[in-house]
Design a protein around this motif. Structure first.
Motif, PDB file in Angstrom:
ATOM      1  N   GLU A 132      24.747  37.578  30.899  1.00 12.00           N
ATOM      2  CA  GLU A 132      25.499  36.551  31.612  1.00 12.00           C
ATOM      3  C   GLU A 132      26.988  36.845  31.514  1.00 12.00           C
ATOM      4  OE1 GLU A 132      22.586  32.668  30.973  1.00 12.00           O
ATOM      5  OE2 GLU A 132      24.247  32.995  29.585  1.00 12.00           O
ATOM      6  N   LEU A 133      27.744  36.297  32.456  1.00 15.50           N
ATOM      7  CA  LEU A 133      29.186  36.457  32.415  1.00 15.50           C
ATOM      8  C   LEU A 133      29.697  36.013  31.045  1.00 15.50           C
ATOM      9  CD1 LEU A 133      31.748  36.568  34.802  1.00 15.50           C
ATOM     10  CD2 LEU A 133      32.066  34.472  33.495  1.00 15.50           C
ATOM     11  N   PRO A 134      30.450  36.861  30.335  1.00 21.33           N
ATOM     12  CA  PRO A 134      30.896  36.511  28.985  1.00 21.33           C
ATOM     13  C   PRO A 134      31.773  35.258  28.984  1.00 21.33           C
ATOM     14  CG  PRO A 134      31.252  38.842  29.422  1.00 21.33           C
ATOM     15  CD  PRO A 134      30.878  38.204  30.726  1.00 21.33           C
ATOM     16  N   THR A 135      31.425  34.312  28.144  1.00 24.36           N
ATOM     17  CA  THR A 135      32.188  33.062  28.085  1.00 24.36           C
ATOM     18  C   THR A 135      33.155  32.994  26.909  1.00 24.36           C
ATOM     19  OG1 THR A 135      30.331  32.044  26.914  1.00 24.36           O
ATOM     20  CG2 THR A 135      30.452  31.688  29.310  1.00 24.36           C
ATOM     21  N   GLN A 136      33.120  33.969  26.014  1.00 24.24           N
ATOM     22  CA  GLN A 136      34.033  33.900  24.856  1.00 24.24           C
ATOM     23  C   GLN A 136      35.501  33.832  25.274  1.00 24.24           C
ATOM     24  OE1 GLN A 136      32.803  33.202  21.894  1.00 24.24           O
ATOM     25  NE2 GLN A 136      34.882  32.933  21.135  1.00 24.24           N
ATOM     26  N   PRO A 137      35.942  34.625  26.287  1.00 22.84           N
ATOM     27  CA  PRO A 137      37.346  34.492  26.718  1.00 22.84           C
ATOM     28  C   PRO A 137      37.656  33.093  27.248  1.00 22.84           C
ATOM     29  CG  PRO A 137      36.376  36.507  27.619  1.00 22.84           C
ATOM     30  CD  PRO A 137      35.256  35.725  27.000  1.00 22.84           C
TER      31      PRO A 137
ATOM     32  N   MET B 226      28.512  26.153  33.992  1.00 19.72           N
ATOM     33  CA  MET B 226      27.118  26.519  33.807  1.00 19.72           C
ATOM     34  C   MET B 226      26.831  27.932  34.275  1.00 19.72           C
ATOM     35  SD  MET B 226      25.469  24.184  36.731  1.00 19.72           S
ATOM     36  CE  MET B 226      26.545  22.878  36.264  1.00 19.72           C
ATOM     37  N   PRO B 227      25.846  28.556  33.625  1.00 17.85           N
ATOM     38  CA  PRO B 227      25.469  29.909  34.020  1.00 17.85           C
ATOM     39  C   PRO B 227      24.640  29.868  35.302  1.00 17.85           C
ATOM     40  CG  PRO B 227      24.006  29.126  32.307  1.00 17.85           C
ATOM     41  CD  PRO B 227      25.031  28.049  32.523  1.00 17.85           C
ATOM     42  N   LEU B 228      24.565  31.006  35.944  1.00 17.20           N
ATOM     43  CA  LEU B 228      23.674  31.129  37.089  1.00 17.20           C
ATOM     44  C   LEU B 228      23.166  32.558  37.167  1.00 17.20           C
ATOM     45  CD1 LEU B 228      25.773  32.596  39.274  1.00 17.20           C
ATOM     46  CD2 LEU B 228      26.442  30.242  39.665  1.00 17.20           C
ATOM     47  N   VAL B 229      21.986  32.686  37.735  1.00 14.47           N
ATOM     48  CA  VAL B 229      21.424  34.018  37.969  1.00 14.47           C
ATOM     49  C   VAL B 229      21.844  34.491  39.354  1.00 14.47           C
ATOM     50  CG1 VAL B 229      19.277  35.348  38.190  1.00 14.47           C
ATOM     51  CG2 VAL B 229      19.494  33.623  36.401  1.00 14.47           C
ATOM     52  N   GLY B 230      21.911  33.545  40.294  1.00 14.46           N
ATOM     53  CA  GLY B 230      22.333  33.875  41.649  1.00 14.46           C
ATOM     54  C   GLY B 230      22.860  32.639  42.353  1.00 14.46           C
ATOM     55  N   PHE B 231      23.579  32.878  43.469  1.00 17.02           N
ATOM     56  CA  PHE B 231      24.051  31.768  44.299  1.00 17.02           C
ATOM     57  C   PHE B 231      24.210  32.260  45.725  1.00 17.02           C
ATOM     58  CE2 PHE B 231      27.930  33.945  43.164  1.00 17.02           C
ATOM     59  CZ  PHE B 231      28.803  33.743  44.217  1.00 17.02           C
ATOM     60  N   ASP B 232      24.200  31.309  46.659  1.00 14.18           N
ATOM     61  CA  ASP B 232      24.369  31.698  48.064  1.00 14.18           C
ATOM     62  C   ASP B 232      25.613  31.039  48.651  1.00 14.18           C
ATOM     63  OD1 ASP B 232      23.694  29.083  48.796  1.00 14.18           O
ATOM     64  OD2 ASP B 232      21.654  29.594  49.412  1.00 14.18           O
ATOM     65  N   ASN B 233      25.813  31.252  49.954  1.00  7.40           N
ATOM     66  CA  ASN B 233      27.037  30.800  50.619  1.00  7.40           C
ATOM     67  C   ASN B 233      27.104  29.296  50.829  1.00  7.40           C
ATOM     68  OD1 ASN B 233      27.981  33.444  50.848  1.00  7.40           O
ATOM     69  ND2 ASN B 233      26.862  33.780  52.740  1.00  7.40           N
TER      70      ASN B 233
ATOM     71  N   GLY C 128      29.747  33.200  37.427  1.00  4.53           N
ATOM     72  CA  GLY C 128      28.912  34.386  37.598  1.00  4.53           C
ATOM     73  C   GLY C 128      29.710  35.590  38.058  1.00  4.53           C
ATOM     74  N   TYR C 129      28.991  36.670  38.256  1.00  2.13           N
ATOM     75  CA  TYR C 129      29.578  37.915  38.765  1.00  2.13           C
ATOM     76  C   TYR C 129      29.535  37.895  40.299  1.00  2.13           C
ATOM     77  CZ  TYR C 129      28.552  39.598  34.022  1.00  2.13           C
ATOM     78  OH  TYR C 129      28.481  39.749  32.667  1.00  2.13           O
TER      79      TYR C 129
END
Length: 195
Positions: free
Chosen positions: A56-61, A125-132, A165-166
């Protein structure tokens, strides 16, 4: 493509990013988020974030940026009695953490540190994917969908949910189920999406 297949494909794409790419993405999202939070009084604003795992996108920063600016930070904890739900606990640099059943770090449960959803202004919140259209594909457990349902139904109007997310996690379309809650904001390293 089924949701299950799309989830697996996107998780693989996420895992294929190098540690350097992941770290750079986390820093970029933290910078965009810092701009998004401008104008909110840190001492009166609680931000729920998550401990990233499995690519997942690193959240520590993000967490360190929030602490530095004086925001109150909370982390999700699997609810011990209500299956499939989350609690949110205060999180500071000295908060003891433990691994939950998914091997995700969470604060050790202490009822004195529980923060009600009513007292949280920003939910990252994290996500695996998203759309437009802001549709979000998560890990499949429904934890965030249940949390978001309270916001979506008008019971938590002061909550701002934001997906992280990325860029590579954006797809043309996600097939939605009846319980899915679309997001109004998603932040990737390249763009702050508003839906």
């Amino acid at each position: 493509m089924t949701r299950h297949d799309l989830r697996r494909k996107l998780q693989q794409i996420r895992r294929n990013l190098t540690p350097e790419q992941q770290e750079a993405a986390g820093l970029q999202v933290a910078s965009i988020l810092e701009q998004r939070l401008q104008g909110l009084p840190p001492s009166q604003t609680t931000v729920a974030v998550y401990k990233s795992f499995a690519g997942e996108l690193p959240t520590q920063p993000i967490i360190e940026m929030l602490w530095k600016l004086g925001f109150q930070v909370v982390l999700p904890v699997l609810h011990p009695f209500t299956k499939g739900h989350l609690l949110f606990l205060r999180y500071s640099p000295d908060t003891p953490l433990a691994m939950n059943k998914y091997d995700i770090e969470e604060p050790v449960l202490n009822v004195q540190n529980v923060v009600p959803l009513d007292n949280i202004q920003v939910l990252l919140m994290p996500l695996v994917g998203f759309d437009n259209r802001g549709n979000r594909l998560g890990m499949g457990g429904g934890y965030y969908d249940r949390t978001l349902a309270q916001w979506y139904n008008g019971h938590r109007p002061n909550l701002s949910p934001i997906g992280l997310g990325y860029n590579e996690q954006r797809v043309e379309e996600i097939l939605v189920e009846s319980w899915d809650i679309p997001l109004s904001e998603i932040i990737t390293p390249e763009k702050h999406w508003y839906f």
